[in-house]
Design a protein around this motif. Structure first.
Motif, PDB file in Angstrom:
ATOM      1  N   THR A   1     -49.599  81.916  19.633  1.00  0.00           N
ATOM      2  CA  THR A   1     -49.221  80.777  18.874  1.00  0.00           C
ATOM      3  C   THR A   1     -50.191  80.055  18.051  1.00  0.00           C
TER       4      THR A   1
ATOM      5  N   ASN B   1     -50.023  82.605  14.973  1.00  0.00           N
ATOM      6  CA  ASN B   1     -48.403  82.342  14.377  1.00  0.00           C
ATOM      7  C   ASN B   1     -48.704  81.207  13.332  1.00  0.00           C
ATOM      8  N   GLU B   2     -49.418  80.348  13.970  1.00  0.00           N
ATOM      9  CA  GLU B   2     -49.809  79.038  12.911  1.00  0.00           C
ATOM     10  C   GLU B   2     -50.545  79.403  11.873  1.00  0.00           C
TER      11      GLU B   2
ATOM     12  N   ALA C   1     -50.887  82.305  10.500  1.00  0.00           N
ATOM     13  CA  ALA C   1     -50.005  83.210   9.731  1.00  0.00           C
ATOM     14  C   ALA C   1     -49.233  82.190   8.783  1.00  0.00           C
ATOM     15  N   ASN C   2     -48.764  81.060   9.017  1.00  0.00           N
ATOM     16  CA  ASN C   2     -47.983  80.384   8.077  1.00  0.00           C
ATOM     17  C   ASN C   2     -48.928  79.945   7.206  1.00  0.00           C
TER      18      ASN C   2
ATOM     19  N   ALA D   1     -49.718  88.129  15.051  1.00  0.00           N
ATOM     20  CA  ALA D   1     -48.532  87.284  14.769  1.00  0.00           C
ATOM     21  C   ALA D   1     -47.206  87.869  14.470  1.00  0.00           C
TER      22      ALA D   1
ATOM     23  N   TYR E   1     -43.048  84.061  20.738  1.00  0.00           N
ATOM     24  CA  TYR E   1     -43.085  85.008  22.010  1.00  0.00           C
ATOM     25  C   TYR E   1     -42.235  84.691  22.976  1.00  0.00           C
TER      26      TYR E   1
ATOM     27  N   ASN F   1     -43.902  77.207  19.667  1.00  0.00           N
ATOM     28  CA  ASN F   1     -43.147  78.367  19.817  1.00  0.00           C
ATOM     29  C   ASN F   1     -41.625  77.924  19.692  1.00  0.00           C
TER      30      ASN F   1
ATOM     31  N   ARG G   1     -40.762  78.114  16.430  1.00  0.00           N
ATOM     32  CA  ARG G   1     -41.187  79.278  15.542  1.00  0.00           C
ATOM     33  C   ARG G   1     -39.752  80.044  14.867  1.00  0.00           C
TER      34      ARG G   1
ATOM     35  N   ILE H   1     -45.463  89.255   7.830  1.00  0.00           N
ATOM     36  CA  ILE H   1     -45.732  87.946   8.412  1.00  0.00           C
ATOM     37  C   ILE H   1     -47.020  87.644   8.224  1.00  0.00           C
TER      38      ILE H   1
END
Ligand code: UGA
Length: 432
Positions: free
Chosen positions: A219, A222-223, A225-226, A255, A259, A292, A295, A430
């Protein structure tokens, strides 16, 4: 040693097959007679690379047997592994332990000699104490010991994870059981696995804390990546740069979509629920769950952006719909959120998955399965690479697409933007 695995789901079947391959006599028990009959015929109900071959080999040499007679199996065995499901409770977040406690009751009436009873199912802290209470109603405490031995197998990699684990966690204060279990696992310890002996409660919590931490790592990236997408940075550089720090480590920093699977979503919620019971606020894990859950909305917004908000009647292809590669498991896959949402907005969706048709999309409007990548891509406006199957890693889009060139949205960062652009395709990924 004679082992009994109760439950032939993912954990029980993989562990049972692998233990038999290490030279133990294993009885895999399930109350589902149909499943047992299929297993006896060499038909493995789950998709796990290499499992079928290993099961058939050990079944033929009679180290592995399948049965639905739990009482008889318990009587014959020294070590009993509880491997039944602990799903999220309906209308709640905590783990439903009905199956675990039912099995404990059944075990309690079949103890004929000293038994080590092990929970391999993922169970909340103090479940071992509860199992011990149930079994001691009918048995003297000297006749059994309840141990926690969590599993750390990943779907799709389960046999390798079983054979070469980073660690084997054994939670018990009972010296006799500890000695027997160290011996059981000695073939893996001699290949380098760390044997960690802890209290039973600690072993139970190690499992949840590990899954929650891995979910946090994903997570987190992933953040990040934003942020990378807004600042023109390649998130892969960040993952490598962070991962080289041994305190952080490079794994689980890829990323991608939200998940999913049968473990992270369920276990993050369950550990929060346990902590709430003890009036402890696991605020980090709570944020992870929330992030998540959001996401898929973030990725969907990106899809809308790519299609300039004109989703109606757009032909969208999904390559891969399972929650990750090398599994047929759809549980909590982000495709289950994204595909229905795009269908609602009027998109016409085709998907291809190496594990075939998925009943989950049967009732979703304008969603159909295609039997090849080529057919799936044909006539498409947008191709979404959702799952990182090897099958999708060297697709020659230029050769495959004859007419209109679709836009490619690679949610697993499989391809390089320059290469795909050079073939004349618009490409999005991504965090880069
Ligand atoms: C997970 C744990 O990794 C195992 O150690 C554990 O035993 C298992 O749960 C369980 O509790 O039974 P699994 O759910 O099979 O295993 O799959 P993972 O490989 O961990 O992937 C989980 C999710 O994280 C997938 O959606 C995957 O795509 C995602 N992921 C993983 C990422 O997005 N980035 C990564 O870098 C790694």
């Amino acid at each position: 040693m004679k082992l009994c695995m109760i439950g032939t789901g993912y954990v029980g079947l993989v562990s049972g097959v692998c233990f038999s391959d290490l030279g133990n006599d294993v009885i895999c028990v399930d109350k589902n007679i149909e499943k047992i009959n299929l297993l006896k015929k060499g038909i493995i109900p789950i998709y796990e690379p290499g499992l079928s071959e290993l099961a058939v080999k050990n079944y033929k040499n009679k180290r592995l047997t399948f049965s639905s007679d739990l009482k008889s199996a318990i009587k014959k065995c020294d070590i009993i592994f509880i491997c039944v499901g602990t799903p999220t409770k309906k209308n709640g977040a905590s783990a439903d332990l009905t199956q675990v406690f039912n099995v404990a009751k059944e075990i309690s009436s079949s103890i004929n000699k000293f038994k080590i009873i092990i929970t391999k199912s993922t169970v909340p802290v103090t479940t071992g104490d509860e199992i011990e209470k149930i079994i001691s109603k009918k048995n003297n405490k000297k006749k059994f010991s309840v141990v926690s031995n969590p599993e750390f197998l990943r779907e799709g990699e389960a046999i390798r994870d079983f054979t070469f684990p980073d660690r084997i966690v054994i939670g018990t204060d009972d010296k006799r059981s500890n000695k027997i279990l160290r011996n059981l696992y000695s073939p893996l310890i001699s290949k380098g696995a760390q044997y960690l002996s802890t209290s039973r409660r600690a072993a139970e919590l190690i499992k949840y804390a590990s899954n929650a931490f891995l979910a946090t790592k994903i997570t987190f990236i992933n953040e990040v990546a934003n942020l990378c997408e807004k600042t023109g940075i390649n998130v892969e550089d960040i993952s490598i740069g962070m991962g080289l720090d041994k305190r952080i480590g490079s794994r689980f920093l890829r990323a991608g979509p939200a998940y999913g699977g049968s473990c992270f979503p369920k276990d993050t919620k369950a550990i929060i629920s346990t902590a709430d019971k003890y009036k402890t606020n696991l605020s980090v894990i709570k944020s992870v769950v929330k992030s998540n859950e959001n996401r898929s909305n973030i990725l969907l917004k990106r899809v809308f952006g790519i299609l300039k908000k004109k989703v109606k009647n757009k032909k969208i292809t999904f390559l891969g719909v399972t929650f990750k590669a090398n599994t047929d498991d759809m549980r909590d896959s982000s495709s289950l959120i994204m595909i229905p949402e795009l269908s609602k907005k009027g998109a016409i969706i085709k998907y291809f998955d190496p594990t075939g048709y998925k009943k989950e999309f049967k009732k979703i409007k304008n969603v159909s399965y295609e039997s090849s990548i080529k057919k799936c891509i044909e006539g498409s406006d947008l191709v979404i690479i959702h799952t990182e199957w090897n099958d999708f890693k060297s697709v020659n889009f230029k050769n495959l697409v004859k007419g209109k060139k679709p836009i490619i949205y690679d949610m697993r960062n499989i391809y390089s933007k320059t290469k795909i652009n050079a073939q004349g395709f618009k490409y999005f990924s991504i965090g880069r």
